[in-house]
Scaffold this motif. Structure first.
Motif, PDB file in Angstrom:
ATOM      1  N   ILE A  90       0.859  -1.188   0.000  1.00  0.00           N
ATOM      2  CA  ILE A  90       0.000   0.000   0.000  1.00  0.00           C
ATOM      3  C   ILE A  90       0.891   1.232   0.000  1.00  0.00           C
ATOM      4  N   ASP A  91       0.600   2.143  -0.931  1.00  0.00           N
ATOM      5  CA  ASP A  91       1.397   3.362  -1.023  1.00  0.00           C
ATOM      6  C   ASP A  91       0.734   4.310  -2.012  1.00  0.00           C
ATOM      7  N   GLY A  95      -1.511  14.286   3.157  1.00  0.00           N
ATOM      8  CA  GLY A  95      -0.512  13.299   3.529  1.00  0.00           C
ATOM      9  C   GLY A  95      -1.130  11.975   3.936  1.00  0.00           C
ATOM     10  N   GLU A  96      -0.251  11.026   4.089  1.00  0.00           N
ATOM     11  CA  GLU A  96      -0.688   9.687   4.484  1.00  0.00           C
ATOM     12  C   GLU A  96      -0.734   9.630   6.001  1.00  0.00           C
ATOM     13  N   SER A  97      -1.916   9.384   6.542  1.00  0.00           N
ATOM     14  CA  SER A  97      -2.048   9.306   7.989  1.00  0.00           C
ATOM     15  C   SER A  97      -2.444   7.887   8.382  1.00  0.00           C
ATOM     16  N   ALA A  98      -2.215   7.557   9.625  1.00  0.00           N
ATOM     17  CA  ALA A  98      -2.606   6.241  10.130  1.00  0.00           C
ATOM     18  C   ALA A  98      -4.120   6.062  10.024  1.00  0.00           C
ATOM     19  N   LYS A  99      -4.857   7.128  10.238  1.00  0.00           N
ATOM     20  CA  LYS A  99      -6.321   7.066  10.140  1.00  0.00           C
ATOM     21  C   LYS A  99      -6.757   6.731   8.712  1.00  0.00           C
ATOM     22  N   THR A 150      -9.565  -1.361   6.472  1.00  0.00           N
ATOM     23  CA  THR A 150     -10.905  -1.770   6.891  1.00  0.00           C
ATOM     24  C   THR A 150     -11.775  -2.074   5.674  1.00  0.00           C
ATOM     25  N   GLN A 151     -11.670  -1.244   4.636  1.00  0.00           N
ATOM     26  CA  GLN A 151     -12.419  -1.511   3.403  1.00  0.00           C
ATOM     27  C   GLN A 151     -11.998  -2.836   2.788  1.00  0.00           C
ATOM     28  N   TRP A 174      -4.971   5.100   6.360  1.00  0.00           N
ATOM     29  CA  TRP A 174      -4.634   3.715   6.035  1.00  0.00           C
ATOM     30  C   TRP A 174      -5.515   2.731   6.800  1.00  0.00           C
ATOM     31  N   LEU A 175      -5.953   3.091   7.999  1.00  0.00           N
ATOM     32  CA  LEU A 175      -6.880   2.235   8.728  1.00  0.00           C
ATOM     33  C   LEU A 175      -8.194   2.107   7.965  1.00  0.00           C
TER      34      LEU A 175
END
Length: 173
Positions: free
Chosen positions: A97-98, A142-146, A153-154, A148-149
């Motif tokens: 994932i990126d 930006g890429e946040s932990a939220k 989850t999806q 990517w979560l």
């Protein structure tokens, strides 16, 4: 309607038993596929339906209504939704994932056209085949932990289990 010649009149011969089948332009076909490809290309570049209609009038001397442009672009949306609903493998050997590119942005229409990053999840199945699991447009913050979560989850809701690892095999033995 063609992309090379604009509007073309076609005389279809009549036959009594209705057995004539044209080979190049099918019965009741009004546009050749090149027109659809041009419409989709212009739409992807951020042109509105009105601008695309005006472009066809200026460049090709043919009238393509805004409604026709909308119908062409709506078919892509239907195909995209079908792609999102396709079944995925339950287990992947690896999931990457990126962002698709940290330098360039993609023009995305969301009420207005603006540059946004696109994030992708790519899975490698147990046979080694790559599969795009999904793509998401970011907000540019930006890429946040939220974020990517939400992506993970999806994927889990789409019945993708955690990536396969050799320890799982050892636990099963």
């Amino acid at each position: 309607m063609t992309d090379n010649a604009g509007e073309v009149q076609i005389d279809v011969p009549r036959d009594r038993d209705g057995s004539f089948e044209p080979q190049l332009v099918k019965k009741r076909q009004r546009r050749l596929t090149e027109v659809d490809e041009i419409v989709l290309s212009l739409y992807a570049k951020g042109l509105t339906t009105g601008e695309i209609s005006a472009h066809f009038a200026d460049v090709y001397g043919a009238s393509v209504s805004k409604d026709t442009v909308s119908k062409i672009t709506d078919r892509v949306i239907e195909e995209m939704q079908a792609w999102w609903q396709r079944p995925l493998e339950k287990v992947y050997a690896a999931v990457f994932i990126d962002a698709t590119s940290r330098v360039s942005m993609v023009k995305i229409r969301d009420g207005q056209v603006r540059n946004r990053p696109v994030y992708a999840a790519i899975g490698v199945d147990l046979e080694g085949h790559k599969d795009i699991l999904g793509m998401w447009a970011g907000d540019g913050d930006g890429e946040s932990a939220k974020f990517w979560l939400q992506v993970l989850t999806q994927l889990k809701n789409h019945r993708v289990e955690e990536p396969w690892c050799p320890r799982r095999v050892l636990r099963c033995l």
